[in-house]
Design an enzyme around this catalytic site. Structure first.
Site, PDB file in Angstrom:
ATOM      1  N   PHE A 129     -17.697 -22.936   5.714  1.00 36.19           N
ATOM      2  CA  PHE A 129     -17.783 -22.555   4.501  1.00 36.19           C
ATOM      3  C   PHE A 129     -17.538 -21.272   4.874  1.00 36.19           C
ATOM      4  O   PHE A 129     -17.552 -20.143   5.370  1.00 36.19           O
ATOM      5  CB  PHE A 129     -19.393 -23.084   3.959  1.00 36.19           C
ATOM      6  CG  PHE A 129     -20.565 -22.099   4.035  1.00 36.19           C
ATOM      7  CD1 PHE A 129     -20.011 -20.928   3.169  1.00 36.19           C
ATOM      8  CD2 PHE A 129     -20.975 -22.081   5.028  1.00 36.19           C
ATOM      9  CE1 PHE A 129     -21.658 -20.129   2.849  1.00 36.19           C
ATOM     10  CE2 PHE A 129     -22.166 -21.130   5.639  1.00 36.19           C
ATOM     11  CZ  PHE A 129     -22.381 -20.419   4.424  1.00 36.19           C
TER      12      PHE A 129
ATOM     13  N   LEU B  47     -19.686 -17.114  13.520  1.00 34.17           N
ATOM     14  CA  LEU B  47     -19.191 -18.389  13.002  1.00 34.17           C
ATOM     15  C   LEU B  47     -19.436 -19.031  11.703  1.00 34.17           C
ATOM     16  O   LEU B  47     -20.963 -18.552  11.043  1.00 34.17           O
ATOM     17  CB  LEU B  47     -19.517 -19.880  14.000  1.00 34.17           C
ATOM     18  CG  LEU B  47     -18.458 -20.129  14.925  1.00 34.17           C
ATOM     19  CD1 LEU B  47     -19.522 -21.292  16.115  1.00 34.17           C
ATOM     20  CD2 LEU B  47     -17.131 -20.193  14.797  1.00 34.17           C
ATOM     21  N   LYS B  48     -18.938 -18.812  10.502  1.00 33.32           N
ATOM     22  CA  LYS B  48     -19.778 -18.919   8.511  1.00 33.32           C
ATOM     23  C   LYS B  48     -19.535 -20.791   9.537  1.00 33.32           C
ATOM     24  O   LYS B  48     -19.151 -21.485   8.496  1.00 33.32           O
ATOM     25  CB  LYS B  48     -18.315 -18.546   7.591  1.00 33.32           C
ATOM     26  CG  LYS B  48     -19.536 -18.802   6.979  1.00 33.32           C
ATOM     27  CD  LYS B  48     -20.056 -17.663   6.320  1.00 33.32           C
ATOM     28  CE  LYS B  48     -20.591 -16.809   5.550  1.00 33.32           C
ATOM     29  NZ  LYS B  48     -21.675 -16.362   5.696  1.00 33.32           N
ATOM     30  N   SER B  49     -20.448 -21.276   9.667  1.00 29.48           N
ATOM     31  CA  SER B  49     -20.734 -22.903   9.790  1.00 29.48           C
ATOM     32  C   SER B  49     -21.177 -23.365   8.741  1.00 29.48           C
ATOM     33  O   SER B  49     -22.732 -23.388   8.001  1.00 29.48           O
ATOM     34  CB  SER B  49     -21.016 -23.401  10.964  1.00 29.48           C
ATOM     35  OG  SER B  49     -22.219 -23.526  11.611  1.00 29.48           O
TER      36      SER B  49
END
Length: 289
Positions: free
Chosen positions: A31, A149-151
């Site tokens: 996201f 990581l923009k998880s």
């Protein structure tokens, strides 16, 4: 409110995904949080690039080009007639079975774009500064879950946020496993000491707003350091502030009970905040509503 969902703009009540979606079951997705100011999406290209880097590492193919993804953001803003707002762009792996194996996910990833308003902290805190603490929950190891990581898996940050909230604070510093300062639950950390602006280099998400502040610091001839930072250095800083897409730039006046500098927002913090407000007026992808 209209929400983009897999090729269509639908009403909020109709914006639904399956309970078998791996984003819901396992936090398996990516996201971006993005801001728009006066019908300009701030640094949309950088946000889209970071989204695609996260998806590349997660091996998720959205089956959309970067241009198409950017157009989705603008179209959703237009549909909701939002000039100044917050955008949440989400790509989950999609529907699968109850197992972990992403190879068993069938069909396309779910692509969702939500545009709305956001107020992260009370307005008065930007004037008088905010107090924060350090919490016991440390940052995930980069070898376990890289902070770049923009998880959708934000449980690490949520656990730290719970600690801060139960202690009566809006935000908290999270340390790396080696004890150095990493980042806050949703913001990057900056401190100023003897004219040098410092921020952690390792163990933090490389924020879009943080990068903008570093660029502005360079233009203002402020020396910058990125590296290991201890809590002792934070406590004895002349100034401290946090940055983030939702937070923008907010001054910090006390950390773990220690007063920072003079206990009020510093001159450099105010100068960078003013410069940032000027930047967002002209740096962005223009659109009409």
């Amino acid at each position: 409110m209209k929400i983009y969902l897999n090729g269509k703009l639908v009403d909020k009540a109709d914006a639904k995904v399956s309970v078998f979606d791996h984003g819901f079951l396992y936090g398996d997705g990516a996201f971006e949080g993005i801001r728009s100011y006066n019908s300009r999406v701030f640094r949309l290209k950088q946000h889209i690039d970071r989204l695609y880097e996260t998806m590349h590492t997660l091996m998720i193919d959205p089956r959309l080009t970067k241009k198409q993804m950017s157009d989705i953001v603008v179209a959703t803003l237009r549909a909701n007639k939002i000039k100044d707002g917050y955008i949440r762009l989400i790509v989950s792996r999609g529907d699968g079975d109850l197992g972990l194996d992403p190879r068993k996910c069938f069909g396309k990833p779910n692509v969702i774009c939500i545009t709305d308003k956001i107020t992260l902290y009370p307005a008065e805190l930007y004037q008088k500064g905010m107090e924060i603490i350090t919490v016991a929950t440390s940052k995930n190891s980069p070898n376990a879950l890289n902070p770049q990581l923009k998880s959708l898996n934000y449980l690490n940050n949520i656990l730290a946020k719970i600690e801060a909230s139960h202690c009566g604070y809006n935000e908290a510093i999270m340390l790396e496993s080696n004890g150095y300062v990493g980042e806050c639950t949703g913001d990057n950390v900056f401190l100023l000491k003897n004219g040098v602006l410092s921020t952690p280099h390792l163990g933090r998400l490389k924020g879009i707003t943080a990068d903008a502040i570093l660029e502005l610091a360079g233009k203002l001839k402020i020396k910058v350091f990125e590296g290991y930072i201890t809590r002792h250095e934070v406590y004895n800083a002349d100034e401290c502030f946090l940055t983030g897409t939702a937070a923008e730039l907010i001054p910090i006046v006390k950390v773990d009970g220690r007063t920072i500098g003079e206990g009020k927002p510093g001159a450099v913090t105010k100068k960078l905040l003013d410069a940032f407000h000027q930047l967002v007026k002209k740096d962005g992808t223009k659109y009409d509503v």
